[in-house]
Scaffold this motif. Structure first.
Motif, PDB file in Angstrom:
ATOM      1  N   LEU A  47       0.869  -1.171   0.000  1.00  0.00           N
ATOM      2  CA  LEU A  47       0.000   0.000   0.000  1.00  0.00           C
ATOM      3  C   LEU A  47       0.908   1.224   0.000  1.00  0.00           C
ATOM      4  CD1 LEU A  47      -2.677  -1.111   2.629  1.00  0.00           C
ATOM      5  CD2 LEU A  47      -2.640  -1.515   0.149  1.00  0.00           C
ATOM      6  N   GLY A  48       1.028   1.878  -1.118  1.00  0.00           N
ATOM      7  CA  GLY A  48       2.011   2.938  -1.314  1.00  0.00           C
ATOM      8  C   GLY A  48       3.016   2.445  -2.343  1.00  0.00           C
ATOM      9  N   GLY A  49       4.292   2.504  -1.976  1.00  0.00           N
ATOM     10  CA  GLY A  49       5.316   1.830  -2.766  1.00  0.00           C
ATOM     11  C   GLY A  49       6.118   2.655  -3.735  1.00  0.00           C
ATOM     12  N   THR A  50       5.854   3.968  -3.843  1.00  0.00           N
ATOM     13  CA  THR A  50       6.591   4.750  -4.845  1.00  0.00           C
ATOM     14  C   THR A  50       7.445   5.857  -4.242  1.00  0.00           C
ATOM     15  OG1 THR A  50       4.653   6.190  -5.173  1.00  0.00           O
ATOM     16  CG2 THR A  50       4.883   4.295  -6.641  1.00  0.00           C
ATOM     17  N   ASN A  77       5.616   9.549  -8.607  1.00  0.00           N
ATOM     18  CA  ASN A  77       6.569   8.704  -9.329  1.00  0.00           C
ATOM     19  C   ASN A  77       5.882   7.550 -10.071  1.00  0.00           C
ATOM     20  OD1 ASN A  77       8.758  10.252  -8.281  1.00  0.00           O
ATOM     21  ND2 ASN A  77       8.650   9.067  -6.396  1.00  0.00           N
ATOM     22  N   PRO A  78       4.856   7.832 -10.889  1.00  0.00           N
ATOM     23  CA  PRO A  78       4.110   6.751 -11.541  1.00  0.00           C
ATOM     24  C   PRO A  78       4.943   5.933 -12.512  1.00  0.00           C
ATOM     25  CG  PRO A  78       3.513   8.883 -12.495  1.00  0.00           C
ATOM     26  CD  PRO A  78       4.363   9.174 -11.295  1.00  0.00           C
ATOM     27  N   GLY A  79       6.081   6.473 -12.953  1.00  0.00           N
ATOM     28  CA  GLY A  79       6.907   5.746 -13.905  1.00  0.00           C
ATOM     29  C   GLY A  79       7.816   4.707 -13.282  1.00  0.00           C
ATOM     30  N   LEU A  80       7.898   4.693 -11.962  1.00  0.00           N
ATOM     31  CA  LEU A  80       8.763   3.708 -11.300  1.00  0.00           C
ATOM     32  C   LEU A  80       8.240   2.292 -11.519  1.00  0.00           C
ATOM     33  CD1 LEU A  80       9.648   5.139  -7.756  1.00  0.00           C
ATOM     34  CD2 LEU A  80      11.167   4.841  -9.708  1.00  0.00           C
ATOM     35  N   PHE A  81       9.167   1.365 -11.679  1.00  0.00           N
ATOM     36  CA  PHE A  81       8.868  -0.066 -11.733  1.00  0.00           C
ATOM     37  C   PHE A  81       7.817  -0.406 -12.792  1.00  0.00           C
ATOM     38  CE2 PHE A  81       9.716   0.944  -7.142  1.00  0.00           C
ATOM     39  CZ  PHE A  81      11.047   0.543  -7.158  1.00  0.00           C
ATOM     40  N   PRO A  82       8.129  -0.191 -14.065  1.00  0.00           N
ATOM     41  CA  PRO A  82       7.161  -0.494 -15.128  1.00  0.00           C
ATOM     42  C   PRO A  82       6.791  -1.969 -15.213  1.00  0.00           C
ATOM     43  CG  PRO A  82       9.344  -0.008 -16.052  1.00  0.00           C
ATOM     44  CD  PRO A  82       9.393   0.349 -14.601  1.00  0.00           C
ATOM     45  N   ASP A  83       7.630  -2.839 -14.624  1.00  0.00           N
ATOM     46  CA  ASP A  83       7.362  -4.271 -14.672  1.00  0.00           C
ATOM     47  C   ASP A  83       6.508  -4.754 -13.506  1.00  0.00           C
ATOM     48  OD1 ASP A  83       9.444  -3.619 -12.914  1.00  0.00           O
ATOM     49  OD2 ASP A  83      10.326  -5.627 -13.049  1.00  0.00           O
TER      50      ASP A  83
END
Length: 384
Positions: A47-50, A77-83
Motif C-alpha cells: 500500500l504505497g510503494g513509490t 513517481n508513476p513511472g517507477l517499476f514499469p514491470d
C-alpha cells in the motif's frame, strides 16, 4: 529541549509524504544482508510503494524473487517499476473508488507503508483479512508514552489521545494515532500482524534531508556547529536495511511488534560526525554547543539539528530505543559511511534548485550567527 517537527514531518517525510525528486536508488550487490536464502516466491501487496521506503521494499523483494503489486493513487513517481503491477485507488474508502481495486484479490502478505489514521487502516485490514496471510504495518518509535525512558522496548506503554476518532495529525496525535493503527490491524488479523516501529529512516531518496544535512555539511569542512557534547545517543536506519529486514520477516511469517532502527552497535553524536568526516575526507572541525545555549538561540533538536536528541530532554528515549528483539530476528545494518556516501551521490544527482533548498538543518548564515554568539559568550576564538 522540545524536538522540532517530530510529529507530522517524522511520519510524512520518512515514509513518503514529502515529494521526492529523482528516481529510486538501485540495489547494490550485498544490500540484502541476512545470511539466509529466500524462501518460496511470494505475492506481496504494498500500500504505497513509490516513495523512499516503498521503492526500497520493492527492490528488496524483487532481489529475493517475489512478485509485487502496488496500490496507490498513481500520483507520485508513476513511472517507477514499469514491470510491477499497479492498482489505483484511495486508502480512504470514502474517496473515489476507495479500495475497490483490492476486492477479490489474494496475496501472501500486504505491507502498509502509508497508514496514519486508524479508520483507514481498519478499512484496508478488514477488506484484505480473508485473502491475505499477513499484514505488515509500518508504525514508529514515536508511539511510546514515556519518551524519556532509555531502552524503550516493545512492551512499554504507548501514548493515547482522548478522542480516538481524531484524524488530524500533529505533534501530539501522531504517535497515539500510529499506535491505534497498530491496534486496528491486529484486530482485523489477530496473530497475523507484524508491526514495525522504525526510528529515523535515512539514506538515498530521503526527501526530508533529516540525515542528508550532516554528510553535506561535514563534507564542506571548516568549523561545524555540533549539538550537545557529543555524548547524546543517535539512532538511524538506512531504508534499504529496514526493507531487507521487513521482507525477510514476511518470508518467515513473523508476527508481533519490533523496534527497528540502528545501527546495531550503539552510536553517539560524536561518533556519527567523526564517521562522516572520515567518509567524506573533509577537514571539518566540530564546535560542540550545549543544548541550553542552542535552546536560547532557538535552534531546535531534530529540525535545525537533524537526528540529534538531547539525552536529558523530554523525548530523549527516541534516540535510545532497544532493538534487541529486531537483532534477534535478523536485523543487519550497513556501515554509516556507506549510507553517507550513497546519500551524497544521490543528492548531488538531483536538480540544482532542489539541492539549493535543504529541508532540514541550519542555513550557512544561521550557523555562522550561532557559532559567533557561542564564541562571544565563551570568550573563545572561532575554530577557523
Amino acid at each position: 529541549m522540545k524536538l522540532s517537527r517530530r510529529g507530522v514531518i517524522q511520519a510524512a517525510a520518512a515514509l513518503g509524504a514529502v515529494q521526492v525528486l529523482g528516481c529510486a536508488s538501485s540495489t547494490r550487490a550485498g544490500d540484502d544482508k541476512g545470511g539466509d536464502a529466500p524462501g518460496r516466491p511470494l505475492n506481496i501487496l504494498i500500500l504505497g510503494g513509490t516513495r523512499f521506503l516503498g521503492p526500497a521494499l520493492v527492490q528488496a523483494a524483487q532481489a529475493r524473487g517475489h512478485t509485487l503489486t502496488l496500490f496507490n493513487r498513481g500520483k507520485s513517481n508513476p513511472g517507477l517499476f514499469p514491470d510491477v503491477e499497479k492498482l489505483q485507488g484511495d486508502r480512504d474508502p470514502n474517496k473515489g473508488e476507495g479500495l475497490k481495486a483490492l476486492q477479490g484479490r489474494k496475496w501472501d502478505a500486504v505491507i502498509d507503508t502509508s497508514g496514519y489514521v486508524p479508520r483507514i487502516v481498519k478499512a484496508s485490514a478488514e477488506l484484505l483479512a480473508p485473502n491475505v496471510g499477513q499484514y505488515v504495518f509500518i508504525s514508529s518509535v514515536s508511539v511510546y508514552k514515556e519518551m524519556t525512558k532509555k531502552d524503550l522496548n516493545e512492551s512499554d506503554a504507548v501514548g493515547t489521545i482522548p478522542d480516538e476518532t481524531k484524524e488530524e495529525i500533529d505533534d501530539l496525535s501522531y504517535g497515539p494515532l500510529k499506535a491505534l493503527c497498530e491496534r486496528a490491524a491486529e484486530a482485523a488479523m489477530p496473530g497475523r500482524t507484524l508491526n514495525i516501529r522504525p526510528g529515523l529512516i535515512v539514506g538515498p531518496d530521503d526527501g526530508s534531508d533529516r540525515f542528508t544535512y550532516w554528510p553535506l555539511r561535514v563534507a564542506k569542512g571548516g568549523e561545524v556547529l555540533a549539538p550537545g557534547d557529543g555524548e547524546d545517543p543517535v539512532q538511524v536506519i538506512d531504508a534499504r536495511d529496514l526493507a531487507a529486514f521487513i521482507i525477510r520477516n514476511v518470508e518467515r511469517r513473523t508476527q508481533g511488534i519490533f523496534n527497528v532502527t540502528g545501527p546495531v552497535q550503539p552510536m553517539k553524536m560524536k561518533g556519527m560526525l567523526e564517521t562522516l568526516r572520515e567518509a567524506t575526507g573533509s577537514d571539518a572541525r566540530f564546535t560542540w554547543v550545549d543544548a541550553a545555549f542552542l535552546e536560547q538561540q532557538k535552534v531546535t533538536a531534530f529540525g535545525d539539528m537533524p537526528a540529534w536528541v538531547p539525552r536529558t530532554g523530554p523525548e530523549s528515549g527516541i534516540g535510545a530505543a532497544s532493538i534487541a528483539k529486531a537483532i534477534q530476528a535478523g536485523l543487519v545494518t550497513r556501515p554509516l559511511a556507506d549510507t553517507a556516501r550513497d546519500t551524497l551521490t544521490w543528492f548531488h544527482a538531483l536538480p540544482k534548485d532542489r539541492q539549493e533548498k535543504l529541508r532540514s538543518g541550519l542555513s550557512e548564515e544561521r550557523e555562522r550567527e550561532v557559532l559567533a554568539a557561542w564564541h562571544q559568550t565563551k570568550g573563545t576564538a572561532r575554530a577557523d
